[in-house]
Write an enzyme that holds these catalytic residues in place. Structure first.
Site, PDB file in Angstrom:
ATOM      1  N   LYS A 182       0.893  -1.166   0.000  1.00  0.00           N
ATOM      2  CA  LYS A 182       0.000   0.000   0.000  1.00  0.00           C
ATOM      3  C   LYS A 182       0.926   1.208   0.000  1.00  0.00           C
ATOM      4  CE  LYS A 182      -3.447   2.314   2.994  1.00  0.00           C
ATOM      5  NZ  LYS A 182      -4.406   2.110   4.101  1.00  0.00           N
ATOM      6  N   GLU A 242      -3.475   7.067   2.039  1.00  0.00           N
ATOM      7  CA  GLU A 242      -3.820   7.263   3.449  1.00  0.00           C
ATOM      8  C   GLU A 242      -2.577   7.419   4.325  1.00  0.00           C
ATOM      9  OE1 GLU A 242      -6.539   3.994   4.336  1.00  0.00           O
ATOM     10  OE2 GLU A 242      -8.212   5.191   3.613  1.00  0.00           O
ATOM     11  N   ARG A 270     -13.356  11.354  -5.315  1.00  0.00           N
ATOM     12  CA  ARG A 270     -12.458  10.290  -4.834  1.00  0.00           C
ATOM     13  C   ARG A 270     -12.602   8.994  -5.633  1.00  0.00           C
ATOM     14  NH1 ARG A 270     -12.533   7.659   1.250  1.00  0.00           N
ATOM     15  NH2 ARG A 270     -11.849   5.600   0.569  1.00  0.00           N
ATOM     16  N   ASP A 324     -14.801   2.051  -1.397  1.00  0.00           N
ATOM     17  CA  ASP A 324     -14.175   1.352  -0.273  1.00  0.00           C
ATOM     18  C   ASP A 324     -15.108   0.344   0.390  1.00  0.00           C
ATOM     19  OD1 ASP A 324     -12.419   0.639   1.645  1.00  0.00           O
ATOM     20  OD2 ASP A 324     -12.506   2.490   2.787  1.00  0.00           O
ATOM     21  N   GLU A 375     -16.131  -4.605   7.861  1.00  0.00           N
ATOM     22  CA  GLU A 375     -15.884  -3.222   8.281  1.00  0.00           C
ATOM     23  C   GLU A 375     -17.111  -2.337   8.096  1.00  0.00           C
ATOM     24  OE1 GLU A 375     -12.651  -1.249   6.241  1.00  0.00           O
ATOM     25  OE2 GLU A 375     -13.098   0.675   7.184  1.00  0.00           O
ATOM     26  N   TRP A 395     -13.538  12.299   3.726  1.00  0.00           N
ATOM     27  CA  TRP A 395     -13.690  11.460   4.906  1.00  0.00           C
ATOM     28  C   TRP A 395     -14.952  11.846   5.689  1.00  0.00           C
ATOM     29  CZ3 TRP A 395      -7.995  10.833   7.172  1.00  0.00           C
ATOM     30  CH2 TRP A 395      -7.307   9.929   6.349  1.00  0.00           C
TER      31      TRP A 395
END
Ligand code: GCW
Length: 684
Positions: free
Chosen positions: A266, A270, A314, A343, A371, A528
């Protein structure tokens, strides 16, 4: 008198029932012991893996007593990779691992009473990998089933106990039984310590426990490792010293673990370091690591989950970043792409990268851990979500270019194919927290092996193996059917009570469990927050990604881009994903958007209520421990579905300024109290 007789009979029945239904803690997963009979086995090869196959057959044989079975290495061209062929009295495979997979399939088929003869099965993907987001301190990012089974448990986090090794073997066996053949042992937000000699020794020990079951070990690496543990001044991928550092590191790893799989990365996402920190590209970074691993046949799985705080939508960023790089990656690099462009939401359209990249292998990344789908508190069977993604048509080479075909080598004619699932496994006795979360682990493995399997088949297999004993499976048809129906409906129910009609990412900040459509904060990046995604105002609701909006629709091939772009042809399940829609807009069923939104939220709640009713009726059909656990969790789910509905409807009502239709149940919470409730970490 007749009455007394009846009472005695009922009492006797209850006693015998109770003695059949043994206590179960769920640790055995779908691999519970059966009353096997004797079988005789011979094999043309012997190895640790073949020995496991023989032991499994002896332990689990449910076929004819005293049969002779041969395990046979074969060159039959219809068998591919680690695939296998089942015959009346033989299991044929090209590889030893294929013999083990054939063994598990044969035993499963015996148990499920499915035909076992002349059955050939080949894997859809050659690498079927779990990604563990396990930190070295034993915590698990987005894990809901206790601490890590790999890290952090013993005094200094590095000691290895017999108990650890037993657990790793049981884990490997469960994976092998469903065809999983790789595990990334640490979080993609990777600690640099993983590449230090002490940790690599532990990786070696884990790899040794997993190896006989055919599970290859991989690691997530931190791009700044050469600086942070190598003491170099920079981690620039074009710097000769940096290249050499990674080459040496790869050699060190392969000395310990000769069959090491490779790295997962990754980078520049982030807050993680990456090649862009040095003005280089993702290609520069990935290829540098690929060169270090190539001499040992290792691979690089480079994640496309990349986005920056920028005015750009995004969901468009990963495609924009990676499409221009298509064709520039080394042969042992594969791009790991989440199922949707955002996501792991309850529902997203597929990522346009699947149909976009044509010269770079792409592997789907699914999230098994829940999640955004109720953690381990909620019963949500994810197989239908993955099936929906795999079957989505990208139109890359015209009709029929499904995500499955774009990734499993059908279109590109390569056998460098892979698929990853973010694991939901932890130290909880039952491995996954919720008993039904085991089904998501199971389903991932089965779909990775055969991406054409249907969720209903997977659910049925799993239910029978997980809950029923040899005798009961014939008499318990109602339990199987009802549970299967609950599972198959559960994801759509979650979409309804969380984010129907294409809504997305309106979760409470941080914990991603409860609702917070009101969440907005000038101090953090806009993407976010929730208001960035739903854009509710007095006119309507939804994110305009049409050609007059962010134009994300044009990242898809025609005819999809126009289908999505046009309000009247856009599938309603993606409506508010692609459009900002007026509250008064009429849907296909003639209802206006506000009314339909209310009805969907309410329907989601009602669906969970009916899961409760159906489950309660099945008391006595399975062991009381797991029955009670699921019953209690369904109560939580029911309460929390109501919270979702009330929070979203009361909040959006401030914009729609319309009544909640009188035919549905009224909210039972106040908006203000829900704002307080979902803020608390305890709510997670
Ligand atoms: O969904 C987000 C999660 C992060 C995760 C990230 C990723 C590992 O909230 O916890 O980090 O995705 O996939 O990298």
């Amino acid at each position: 008198m007749a009455n007394i007789k009846r009472i005695i009979i009922v009492a006797l029945l209850m006693i015998s029932q109770a003695s059949i239904l043994k206590a179960e803690d769920g640790h055995a997963l779908w691999l519970r012991n059966h009353s096997a009979v004797k079988v005789n086995i011979s094999s043309t090869v012997r190895s640790a893996t073949v020995d496991l196959a023989i032991a499994e057959l002896k332990k689990g044989w449910l076929g004819k007593e005293n049969m002779y079975i041969k395990l046979n290495l074969s060159k039959n061209p219809s068998i591919k990779g680690d695939g296998f062929q089942l015959e009346e009295s033989a299991i044929n495979a090209r590889t030893e691992l294929g013999l083990l997979y054939g063994t598990y399939e044969l035993l499963r088929r015996q148990y499920l009473n499915l035909p076992q003869r002349n059955f050939i099965s080949n894997p859809s993907y050659s690498r079927r990998i779990l990604n563990h987001w396990d930190n070295l301190d034993g915590s698990i990012e987005r894990g809901y089933a206790g601490s890590s089974i790999f890290w952090g448990n013993a005094a200094n986090g590095l000691d290895i106990t017999n108990q650890d090794q037993e657990k790793w073997k049981a884990y490997a066996r469960a994976n092998a039984s469903i065809g999983i053949n790789g595990a990334v042992l640490n979080n993609v937000n990777a600690s640099v310590k993983i590449l230090s000699p002490a940790y690599l020794e532990k990786v070696k020990a884990i790899a040794e426990s997993l190896r006989p079951y055919g599970i290859k070990t991989y690691l997530s690496v931190n791009f700044s490792s050469p600086v942070l543990i190598g003491k170099l001044k920079k981690a620039d991928p074009l710097d000769p010293q940096v290249k050499q550092w990674w080459k040496n590191k790869a050699a060190e790893i392969y000395k310990l673990i000769p069959d090491f799989g490779g790295f997962l990365v990754k980078a520049n996402s982030e807050g993680q370091p990456g090649p862009q920190d040095y003005g280089r590209t993702h290609v520069d970074g990935a290829n540098m690591l690929a060169d270090a691993l190539a001499p040992f046949n290792g691979i690089v799985m480079w994640r496309a989950f990349v986005y920056n705080p920028s005015p750009e939508d995004r969901t468009k960023q990963a495609y924009k970043e990676f499409l221009p790089l298509d064709g520039a990656f080394k042969k042992n690099v594969i791009l790991q792409v989440k199922n949707g462009p955002l996501d792991f939401q309850p529902r997203e359209p597929f990522s346009p990268l699947f149909g976009g990249m044509s010269k770079t292998p792409v592997m789907p990344e699914f999230q098994i851990t829940q999640e955004y789908l109720g953690a381990s508190k909620q019963l949500v069977f994810l197989s239908t979500l993955w099936e929906e993604c795999l079957n989505s048509d990208t139109y890359k080479n015209g009709k029929g270019s499904t995500v499955a075909a774009c990734t499993d080598g059908t279109l590109s004619k390569t056998d460098f194919t892979a698929i990853a699932g973010v694991a939901n496994i932890g130290n909880d006795v039952n491995w996954t927290g919720h008993t039904f979360a085991q089904a998501n682990w199971y389903a991932f493995g089965r779909l990775a092996w055969n991406n054409k399997l249907e969720s209903k088949t997977i659910a049925e297999e799993w239910i029978k193996q997980t809950f029923l004993d040899d005798k009961e499976k014939k008499t318990n048809a109602n339990f199987v059917k009802t549970t299967q129906e609950i599972m198959l409906e559960s994801r759509e129910a979650a979409v309804n009570y969380m984010m129907p009609l294409g809504l997305h990412h309106i979760f409470a900040e941080g914990h991603h469990y409860g609702p917070a459509p009101w969440f907005s904060n000038d101090k953090i990046r806009a993407d976010w927050t929730s208001v960035y995604y739903h854009k509710a105002d007095t006119l309507g609701i939804g994110f305009d990604r049409t050609r007059s909006g962010s134009d994300a629709v044009d990242q898809y091939h025609e005819p999809l881009s126009s289908t999505f772009n046009n309000l009247s042809s856009c599938p309603e399940m993606y409506l508010l994903w692609f459009h900002h829609v007026p509250w008064s807009y009429r849907l296909k069923n003639g209802k206006d958007l506000w009314t339909e939104l209310c009805i969907r939220y309410d329907h989601g709640v009602q669906q969970v209520r009916s899961f409760q009713k159906d489950w309660d009726k099945m008391k006595g059909a399975i062991d009381s421990e797991r029955f009670a656990e699921v019953q209690s969790k369904l109560r939580t789910q029911s309460r929390d579905a109501q919270i979702w509905k009330d929070a979203c409807l009361l909040y959006f009502q401030q914009f729609s300024k319309r009544e909640i239709p009188f035919e549905i149940e009224r909210p039972v919470h106040d908006l203000q109290s829900l704002k307080e409730l979902t803020k608390s970490r305890d709510y997670e």
